[in-house]
Motif scaffolding. Structure first.
Motif, PDB file in Angstrom:
ATOM      1  N   LEU A  72      60.327 -32.787  -3.766  1.00  0.00           N
ATOM      2  CA  LEU A  72      59.495 -32.817  -4.973  1.00  0.00           C
ATOM      3  C   LEU A  72      60.267 -33.272  -6.203  1.00  0.00           C
ATOM      4  CD1 LEU A  72      57.524 -29.516  -4.348  1.00  0.00           C
ATOM      5  CD2 LEU A  72      56.816 -31.854  -3.840  1.00  0.00           C
ATOM      6  N   THR A  88      59.168 -36.672  -7.865  1.00  0.00           N
ATOM      7  CA  THR A  88      58.843 -37.720  -6.893  1.00  0.00           C
ATOM      8  C   THR A  88      57.330 -37.904  -6.836  1.00  0.00           C
ATOM      9  OG1 THR A  88      58.630 -36.153  -5.073  1.00  0.00           O
ATOM     10  CG2 THR A  88      60.852 -37.043  -5.497  1.00  0.00           C
ATOM     11  N   ASP A  89      56.885 -38.904  -6.080  1.00  0.00           N
ATOM     12  CA  ASP A  89      55.443 -39.090  -5.864  1.00  0.00           C
ATOM     13  C   ASP A  89      54.842 -37.881  -5.169  1.00  0.00           C
ATOM     14  OD1 ASP A  89      55.638 -41.573  -7.036  1.00  0.00           O
ATOM     15  OD2 ASP A  89      55.741 -42.663  -5.130  1.00  0.00           O
ATOM     16  N   ARG A  90      55.621 -37.276  -4.334  1.00  0.00           N
ATOM     17  CA  ARG A  90      55.156 -36.071  -3.631  1.00  0.00           C
ATOM     18  C   ARG A  90      54.850 -34.942  -4.621  1.00  0.00           C
ATOM     19  NH1 ARG A  90      58.312 -33.542   1.559  1.00  0.00           N
ATOM     20  NH2 ARG A  90      56.583 -32.260   2.252  1.00  0.00           N
ATOM     21  N   TYR A  93      51.467 -35.358  -5.993  1.00  0.00           N
ATOM     22  CA  TYR A  93      50.489 -34.921  -4.996  1.00  0.00           C
ATOM     23  C   TYR A  93      50.308 -33.397  -5.054  1.00  0.00           C
ATOM     24  CZ  TYR A  93      48.410 -33.865  -0.471  1.00  0.00           C
ATOM     25  OH  TYR A  93      47.594 -33.379   0.517  1.00  0.00           O
TER      26      TYR A  93
END
Length: 180
Positions: A72, A88-90, A93
């Motif tokens: 993350l 992060t992109d996560r 999400y």
């Protein structure tokens, strides 16, 4: 706060610091999180103690490591100064899974990011320690609290200590509108 909600809040917090010009290194995150939790009541559940550069949480350090392990946050090298945390992109999400939690704390997170995001480590040390002293001596005068700050941080001169206490008082005054 439940772990996944805390992950969403912390990664949003790191992004908010980035957006306001923060280095977003561990010291920046530590000092800003201290204000976020202790002044604005965001229930992160970290225990802070007075340490080398002011209030510090080993729990938060562990949480940042966990967020990296979960993909993350990542560390981005910034020469010559070291590393800074980056969501992060996560993380985006995960944040999307907790819109109510983020909505509940967004104003508080954005306030702290705006007030502290562009501060350097030395400024954050003085401010966080100044807030620590203010919590310890809530009825102390500016001068009494500045003297206590200097006892804790002897490298801070009187004018720097007084300026830090005054800025802390200003931050507290502005923050009251967010928590009431």
């Amino acid at each position: 706060m439940e772990r996944h909600k805390k992950n969403a809040v912390l990664t949003y917090f790191v992004q908010a610091l980035w957006n306001k010009g923060s280095w977003a290194g561990e010291t920046h995150i530590q000092k800003a999180a201290y204000f976020l939790q202790e002044l604005l009541g965001v229930p992160l559940g970290f225990r802070f103690m007075l340490y080398w550069y002011g209030p510090f949480s080993f729990d938060l350090r562990d949480e940042l490591t966990g967020l990296r392990g979960d993909g993350l946050l990542r560390l981005r090298p910034q020469r010559p100064y070291g590393f800074r945390y980056e969501p992060t992109d996560r993380a985006e999400y995960v944040q999307g899974g907790f819109p109510k939690t983020l909505a509940k704390y967004r104003d508080r997170i954005d306030f702290i990011a705006a007030r502290l995001g562009d501060k350097k480590v030395k400024e954050l040390e003085r401010l966080a320690t100044g807030y620590y002293v203010t919590r310890k001596l809530p009825d102390g005068t500016t001068e009494e609290r500045a003297a206590e700050l200097i006892k804790i941080k002897p490298h801070v001169d009187l004018s720097g200590a007084v300026a830090a206490i005054r800025e802390v008082d200003e931050i507290i005054g502005q923050a009251q509108a967010l928590v009431h």
